[in-house]
Write an enzyme that holds these catalytic residues in place. Structure first.
Site, PDB file in Angstrom:
ATOM      1  N   LYS A 196       0.853  -1.206  -0.143  1.00 39.23           N
ATOM      2  CA  LYS A 196       0.021  -0.096   0.072  1.00 39.23           C
ATOM      3  C   LYS A 196       1.011   1.420   0.201  1.00 39.23           C
ATOM      4  CE  LYS A 196      -2.145  -1.192   3.846  1.00 39.23           C
ATOM      5  NZ  LYS A 196      -1.477  -2.397   4.073  1.00 39.23           N
TER       6      LYS A 196
ATOM      7  N   ARG B 215      -9.319   0.799   9.308  1.00 38.67           N
ATOM      8  CA  ARG B 215      -9.166  -0.661   9.834  1.00 38.67           C
ATOM      9  C   ARG B 215     -10.045  -1.430  10.500  1.00 38.67           C
ATOM     10  NH1 ARG B 215      -3.155   0.490   9.158  1.00 38.67           N
ATOM     11  NH2 ARG B 215      -2.054  -1.721   9.676  1.00 38.67           N
TER      12      ARG B 215
ATOM     13  N   ARG C 137      12.064  -5.521   4.803  1.00 39.41           N
ATOM     14  CA  ARG C 137      12.041  -4.096   4.361  1.00 39.41           C
ATOM     15  C   ARG C 137      12.717  -3.092   5.137  1.00 39.41           C
ATOM     16  NH1 ARG C 137       5.416  -3.219   4.466  1.00 39.41           N
ATOM     17  NH2 ARG C 137       5.709  -2.935   6.662  1.00 39.41           N
TER      18      ARG C 137
ATOM     19  N   ARG D 118      11.476  -0.955  10.622  1.00 41.68           N
ATOM     20  CA  ARG D 118      10.318  -0.840  11.371  1.00 41.68           C
ATOM     21  C   ARG D 118      10.597  -1.920  12.501  1.00 41.68           C
ATOM     22  NH1 ARG D 118       5.018  -0.046   8.252  1.00 41.68           N
ATOM     23  NH2 ARG D 118       4.285  -1.117  10.090  1.00 41.68           N
TER      24      ARG D 118
ATOM     25  N   ARG E 285      -0.183  -9.152  13.390  1.00 38.01           N
ATOM     26  CA  ARG E 285      -0.728  -7.983  12.405  1.00 38.01           C
ATOM     27  C   ARG E 285      -1.385  -8.625  11.453  1.00 38.01           C
ATOM     28  NH1 ARG E 285       4.663  -5.210  10.771  1.00 38.01           N
ATOM     29  NH2 ARG E 285       3.425  -3.804   9.165  1.00 38.01           N
TER      30      ARG E 285
HETATM   31  P1  AMP Z   1       1.083   0.308   9.239  1.00 42.05           P
HETATM   32  O1  AMP Z   1       2.170   1.408   9.086  1.00 42.05           O
HETATM   33  O2  AMP Z   1      -0.086   0.913   8.356  1.00 42.05           O
HETATM   34  O3  AMP Z   1       1.483  -0.969   9.083  1.00 42.05           O
HETATM   35  O4  AMP Z   1       0.619   0.514  10.652  1.00 42.05           O
HETATM   36  C1  AMP Z   1       1.416   0.009  11.900  1.00 42.05           C
HETATM   37  C2  AMP Z   1       0.712  -0.109  13.017  1.00 42.05           C
HETATM   38  O5  AMP Z   1       0.086   0.942  13.576  1.00 42.05           O
HETATM   39  C3  AMP Z   1      -0.473  -1.166  13.117  1.00 42.05           C
HETATM   40  O6  AMP Z   1      -0.062  -2.445  13.252  1.00 42.05           O
HETATM   41  C4  AMP Z   1      -1.343  -0.672  14.435  1.00 42.05           C
HETATM   42  O7  AMP Z   1      -0.809  -1.074  15.357  1.00 42.05           O
HETATM   43  C5  AMP Z   1      -1.097   0.801  13.928  1.00 42.05           C
HETATM   44  N1  AMP Z   1      -2.230   1.414  13.235  1.00 42.05           N
HETATM   45  C6  AMP Z   1      -2.058   2.239  11.839  1.00 42.05           C
HETATM   46  N2  AMP Z   1      -3.091   2.327  11.351  1.00 42.05           N
HETATM   47  C7  AMP Z   1      -4.377   2.005  12.421  1.00 42.05           C
HETATM   48  C8  AMP Z   1      -5.713   2.255  12.056  1.00 42.05           C
HETATM   49  N3  AMP Z   1      -6.039   2.831  11.250  1.00 42.05           N
HETATM   50  N4  AMP Z   1      -6.153   1.855  13.252  1.00 42.05           N
HETATM   51  C9  AMP Z   1      -5.560   0.942  14.322  1.00 42.05           C
HETATM   52  N5  AMP Z   1      -4.223   0.717  14.420  1.00 42.05           N
HETATM   53  C10 AMP Z   1      -3.646   1.329  13.352  1.00 42.05           C
END
Ligand code: AMP
Length: 216
Positions: A13, A88, A127, A161, A172
């Site tokens: 994404k 989400r 990554r 990360r 996740r």
């Molecule tokens: P991402 O970078 O999108 O993979 O997000 C990393 C982490 O941030 C996720 O595993 C969640 O813990 C948190 N996170 C990101 N976006 C959301 C969301 N919309 N709702 C809840 N937690 C989020």
């Protein structure tokens, strides 16, 4: 044009959102990036979010909805935005509908990037990204052209990360299937959902997304 990119962690994404930013002048709204910045700031919310993110769980709807509500009203979103990582949960999707209706803003497309779980752990574990410009790379699938130097900006510092490890990735993925996948039928009902093959190579995925969006 306003769109949502959906898909499991590691679907690509962020990579595709960056391409859409460059190609179409849209703004990427990544809630993951926003949260990482909040964690960096050391605020109370950041400290709470850090522990949740390291477990691979979802941060509360209340925090996430407030974060997007603030961001989406900024003037730079007026030319169009790409939501990456939000919504989400169903509660987040409903809150988003409500805020967009109030703002009289239309959601044009919801694009699902379909990827089998089996390849995601490999994709995520390798990554890393440039600390200066954020360009994403992968140890095996998207290597640097010159060892130690960012192709895009020439930067020489890179970050990985903390939640990109096998154990957190499986949590996740679980969170994705339990809490986020139910959004697919939600958006299907609302008539905005299209799917692309997230297993294809990066350029092919871009082509498929561009085909959904239509001419610039
Ligand atoms: P991402 O970078 O999108 O993979 O997000 C990393 C982490 O941030 C996720 O595993 C969640 O813990 C948190 N996170 C990101 N976006 C959301 C969301 N919309 N709702 C809840 N937690 C989020």
């Amino acid at each position: 044009m306003n769109l949502i990119l959906m898909g499991p962690p590691g679907a690509g994404k962020g990579t595709q959102a960056k391409r859409l930013e460059d190609g179409r002048g849209l703004i990427q709204l990544s809630t993951g990036d926003m949260l990482r910045a909040t964690v960096e700031s050391g605020s109370e919310v950041g400290q709470q979010a850090k522990a949740i993110m390291e477990r691979g769980e979802l941060v509360s709807d209340e925090i996430m909805i407030a974060m997007i509500r603030d961001r989406i009203q900024q003037p730079d979103c007026e030319n169009g935005f790409i939501l990456d990582g939000f919504p989400r949960t169903i509660a987040q999707a409903e809150a988003l509908d409500e805020m967009l209706t109030k703002m009289d803003v239309r959601l044009d497309h919801v694009i699902e990037m379909k990827v089998d779980d089996g390849i995601l752990v490999d994709r995520i574990s390798g990554r890393f990204s440039c600390t200066s410009c954020g360009t994403g790379y992968h140890d095996r699938f998207q290597k640097l052209q010159k060892e130690g130097v960012c192709d895009n900006c020439g930067g020489t510092e890179f970050t990985r990360r903390k939640d990109d490890n096998a154990e957190t990735v499986s949590s996740r993925l679980e969170a994705y299937h339990a809490q986020t996948a139910p959004l697919l039928p939600y958006y299907k009902e609302h008539g905005a959902l299209k799917s692309v093959d997230g297993m294809a190579d990066i350029d092919e995925v871009t082509r498929q997304i561009e085909a959904v969006l239509g001419a610039v």
